[in-house]
Every structure is written in structure tokens, then in C-alpha cells.
Write a protein that holds these residues in place. Structure first.
Motif, PDB file in Angstrom:
ATOM      1  N   VAL A 217     -17.161  65.434 -29.345  1.00 14.38           N
ATOM      2  CA  VAL A 217     -16.967  64.013 -29.075  1.00 14.38           C
ATOM      3  C   VAL A 217     -18.032  63.165 -29.768  1.00 14.38           C
ATOM      4  O   VAL A 217     -17.716  62.300 -30.584  1.00 14.38           O
ATOM      5  CB  VAL A 217     -16.946  63.749 -27.550  1.00 14.38           C
ATOM      6  N   ASN A 218     -19.295  63.394 -29.452  1.00 13.38           N
ATOM      7  CA  ASN A 218     -20.369  62.555 -29.994  1.00 13.38           C
ATOM      8  C   ASN A 218     -20.558  62.771 -31.493  1.00 13.38           C
ATOM      9  O   ASN A 218     -20.448  61.848 -32.290  1.00 13.38           O
ATOM     10  CB  ASN A 218     -21.711  62.861 -29.334  1.00 13.38           C
ATOM     11  N   ASN A 219     -20.897  63.988 -31.844  1.00 13.01           N
ATOM     12  CA  ASN A 219     -21.326  64.288 -33.208  1.00 13.01           C
ATOM     13  C   ASN A 219     -20.217  64.196 -34.233  1.00 13.01           C
ATOM     14  O   ASN A 219     -20.455  63.748 -35.356  1.00 13.01           O
ATOM     15  CB  ASN A 219     -21.945  65.687 -33.272  1.00 13.01           C
ATOM     16  N   LEU A 220     -19.019  64.628 -33.894  1.00 16.37           N
ATOM     17  CA  LEU A 220     -17.953  64.688 -34.885  1.00 16.37           C
ATOM     18  C   LEU A 220     -17.039  63.473 -34.894  1.00 16.37           C
ATOM     19  O   LEU A 220     -16.529  63.100 -35.941  1.00 16.37           O
ATOM     20  CB  LEU A 220     -17.117  65.955 -34.682  1.00 16.37           C
ATOM     21  N   LEU A 221     -16.809  62.864 -33.754  1.00 21.54           N
ATOM     22  CA  LEU A 221     -15.845  61.759 -33.697  1.00 21.54           C
ATOM     23  C   LEU A 221     -16.478  60.382 -33.551  1.00 21.54           C
ATOM     24  O   LEU A 221     -16.005  59.425 -34.145  1.00 21.54           O
ATOM     25  CB  LEU A 221     -14.857  61.984 -32.543  1.00 21.54           C
TER      26      LEU A 221
END
Length: 175
Positions: A106-110
Motif C-alpha cells: 500500500v504505502n511503498n508501491l501504490l
């Protein structure tokens, strides 16, 4: 679960979006006072919180903080601490969670790639709360049927997040 900077921001966003008090837990007295100031309600411990909420958002940074036995059937689990989530998504799902994700997806990729791209593109002086909400909505709108979040390899998702965040920055007057 966890009411530091990230947890407080998440509680503020959830409270604003749902217009309901957010139930939260943190062992720190200052964190509990911040939650109360936001109109939230403190839980006495993780077990009480897990028993009462439909969606658990954890940013406490404690691997294994949430025991699989505490997950209720149909509950949502977002264990967003970096490195090691509070509960692994596969463990939450095996325990009966309706959906589960961790911070890596959620945080790092999107989220962060589009947020930061937009901030650079519009020369934002700071990241405004409305920019985070715009990112969350853009991500959610691009999830396909039976997806909690869209596949992070889809370029249209990153472009949509960056566009929505840029528009929010301009509207908020921080760009």
C-alpha cells in the motif's frame, strides 16, 4: 493501533471520511490525548480494539503485535508498519479477515510514488492532508473486482494518483 505521527494522521483521515469517532490504542498517554483531541475514543488494549472494530489499521511497528486469534471473521486488516507488519496479511486472512494488506504494497508501491511525483511536478511546499485523501481515493477507484488494491505494476494507477494529488495540492494552495 499506534498513534504516532502516522497513526494520528490516519485517525484524522478516517474520522473525517467516516464522520464517526475512531477507536484507537497506543500505550503512550500523549498519544491517547492526541486521539481524544481529534474526537477519537481510546481502547484500553489491543484485545479490546480488535474485538470492537471492523477495520484494523496498525502502524505501531511491532511484528506479531496482532495475534491471529484476535482477528474476527470478516474484519479488515491493514498492518502498515515497515519491515515487519503487526500481522502478516496471509496470517490475518487465514484467521478469517475479509481482506488484508501490509505497508509494502500500500504505502511503498501504490501511495508514495504518485504522491512524491505530484509534489515535485507542482512544486508543493508541503504535503497537505487533502493530498493523502486524493491518493487514497485514486488508488481505491482503480481497484478491479476482487482486488483490495490495484496491482502496483499498472502504470495507469501511478499516473492517476499523481494527477489526483497534483490537483489536490493546487486546490489546497500548497503548489
Amino acid at each position: 493501533i499506534g498513534l504516532g505521527a502516522a497513526g494520528t494522521a490516519i485517525a484524522r483521515m478516517l474520522g473525517a471520511v467516516t464522520a464517526k469517532p475512531v477507536l484507537g490504542f497506543d500505550p503512550g498517554a500523549e498519544a491517547i490525548e492526541r486521539l481524544r483531541a481529534l474526537g477519537g475514543e481510546p481502547a484500553k488494549d489491543v484485545a479490546e480494539l480488535m474485538a470492537r472494530v471492523d477495520l484494523v489499521v496498525a502502524v505501531a511497528g511491532g511484528s506479531g503485535l496482532i495475534a491471529p486469534g484476535g482477528v474476527r471473521r470478516g474484519q479488515g486488516s491493514l498492518a502498515l508498519a515497515q519491515r515487519e507488519p503487526e500481522i502478516r496479511p496471509e496470517d490475518a486472512l487465514a484467521a478469517g479477515a475479509a481482506f488484508a494488506a501490509d505497508g509494502r504494497s500500500v504505502n511503498n508501491l501504490l501511495g508514495f510514488p504518485g504522491i512524491l511525483r505530484a509534489a515535485i511536478d507542482v512544486r508543493a511546499r508541503r504535503i497537505d492532508y487533502s493530498m493523502y485523501v486524493a491518493a487514497a481515493k485514486a488508488i481505491a477507484e482503480r481497484a478491479r473486482e476482487n482486488e483490495l488494491v490495484p496491482n502496483p505494476l499498472r502504470l495507469d494507477v501511478h499516473r492517476a494518483v499523481a494527477r489526483a494529488v497534483a490537483e489536490a495540492a493546487i486546490k489546497a494552495g500548497v503548489a
